[in-house]
Design a protein around this motif. Structure first.
Motif, PDB file in Angstrom:
ATOM      1  N   TYR A  90     -14.043   1.002  -1.214  1.00 37.12           N
ATOM      2  CA  TYR A  90     -14.039   2.069  -0.217  1.00 37.12           C
ATOM      3  C   TYR A  90     -15.407   2.701  -0.056  1.00 37.12           C
ATOM      4  N   LYS A 137      -6.773   1.963   7.707  1.00 43.24           N
ATOM      5  CA  LYS A 137      -7.639   0.779   7.765  1.00 43.24           C
ATOM      6  C   LYS A 137      -8.783   0.952   8.764  1.00 43.24           C
ATOM      7  N   CYS A 163      -8.379   7.470  -6.300  1.00 45.15           N
ATOM      8  CA  CYS A 163      -8.308   6.287  -5.445  1.00 45.15           C
ATOM      9  C   CYS A 163      -7.033   6.353  -4.615  1.00 45.15           C
ATOM     10  N   GLU A 222     -10.373  -1.657  -5.550  1.00 47.34           N
ATOM     11  CA  GLU A 222     -10.295  -1.466  -4.102  1.00 47.34           C
ATOM     12  C   GLU A 222     -11.638  -0.967  -3.565  1.00 47.34           C
ATOM     13  N   HIS A 280     -16.401   1.181  -5.248  1.00 46.90           N
ATOM     14  CA  HIS A 280     -15.077   0.576  -5.423  1.00 46.90           C
ATOM     15  C   HIS A 280     -14.370   1.276  -6.578  1.00 46.90           C
ATOM     16  N   CYS A 281     -13.069   1.167  -6.590  1.00 46.08           N
ATOM     17  CA  CYS A 281     -12.265   1.818  -7.627  1.00 46.08           C
ATOM     18  C   CYS A 281     -12.490   1.120  -8.965  1.00 46.08           C
ATOM     19  N   TRP A 299      -8.918   5.130   4.785  1.00 43.75           N
ATOM     20  CA  TRP A 299      -8.497   3.949   4.041  1.00 43.75           C
ATOM     21  C   TRP A 299      -7.072   3.555   4.426  1.00 43.75           C
ATOM     22  N   CYS A 302      -8.590  -0.387  -9.922  1.00 44.53           N
ATOM     23  CA  CYS A 302      -7.959  -1.486  -9.179  1.00 44.53           C
ATOM     24  C   CYS A 302      -8.958  -2.341  -8.408  1.00 44.53           C
ATOM     25  N   PRO A 346       0.841  -1.202   0.000  1.00 45.34           N
ATOM     26  CA  PRO A 346       0.000   0.000   0.000  1.00 45.34           C
ATOM     27  C   PRO A 346       0.877   1.253   0.000  1.00 45.34           C
ATOM     28  N   SER A 392      -5.474   4.001  -3.257  1.00 45.52           N
ATOM     29  CA  SER A 392      -4.646   2.825  -3.488  1.00 45.52           C
ATOM     30  C   SER A 392      -3.815   2.930  -4.763  1.00 45.52           C
ATOM     31  N   CYS A 393      -4.479   3.159  -5.892  1.00 51.01           N
ATOM     32  CA  CYS A 393      -3.762   3.163  -7.178  1.00 51.01           C
ATOM     33  C   CYS A 393      -3.549   4.566  -7.738  1.00 51.01           C
TER      34      CYS A 393
END
Length: 127
Positions: free
Chosen positions: A50, A120, A24, A48, A42-43, A117, A46, A9, A26-27
Motif C-alpha cells: 500500500y 482498489k 493494515c 499487502e 507494504h504490511c 485500498w 501479510c 478482503p 487487509s489483515c
C-alpha cells in the motif's frame, strides 16, 4: 450455512476501522504508517502493498472539517454564556485545536488510505 472465506478482503467498515487505528486494512496486524504520517510500503505481517496509495490533501481537509465542528460550537456557546477574556480564549482554543489536529491527522490519513485500498483506488506512483 455459508462458510466465511478467510482469503476474502474485509468489508469496507472493517478496513476503515483498521485504518483509523493505524493498522493494515487487509489483515489488521501490521502498521499502516511507520512514522507520524509516512506510509509503510507494504504490511510487515501479510505483505499487502500500500505504499503506492497517495492520500494527498484529503486527510488534512478531513481533519480541519472535524476539528472545526468539534471546537467552534463550544467556543460560540462559551462566548455567549460567560464572555471570557479574549486572550484566554485565544490561547485555550488554539491549544485545543492544535492538540485535536495532531491527534486526528494520522487517524484521518489511515482511514483515507484504508478507503482507497478497499475501493482498489490506484495511486499515480505505482510503477
Amino acid at each position: 450455512m455459508a462458510m466465511l472465506d478467510r482469503n476474502a478482503p474485509p468489508y469496507l467498515s472493517a478496513a476503515l476501522w483498521r485504518g483509523l487505528k493505524g493498522r493494515c486494512p487487509s489483515c489488521g496486524d501490521g502498521k499502516l504508517l511507520h512514522s507520524y504520517l509516512s506510509v509503510t510500503p507494504h504490511c510487515p505481517s501479510c505483505g499487502e502493498p500500500y505504499g503506492h496509495l497517495r492520500a494527498d490533501d484529503m486527510p488534512p481537509w478531513l481533519t480541519v472539517f472535524v476539528v472545526a465542528h468539534l471546537v467552534i460550537p463550544p467556543m460560540l456557546y462559551l462566548e455567549q454564556l460567560y464572555q471570557p477574556n479574549v486572550w484566554a480564549q485565544a490561547i485555550g482554543w488554539s491549544v485545543l485545536s492544535l492538540a485535536l489536529t495532531l491527534a486526528l491527522l494520522p487517524r484521518a490519513k489511515g482511514a483515507v488510505l484504508a478507503l482507497m485500498w478497499s475501493l482498489k483506488s490506484e495511486g499515480t506512483e505505482r510503477g
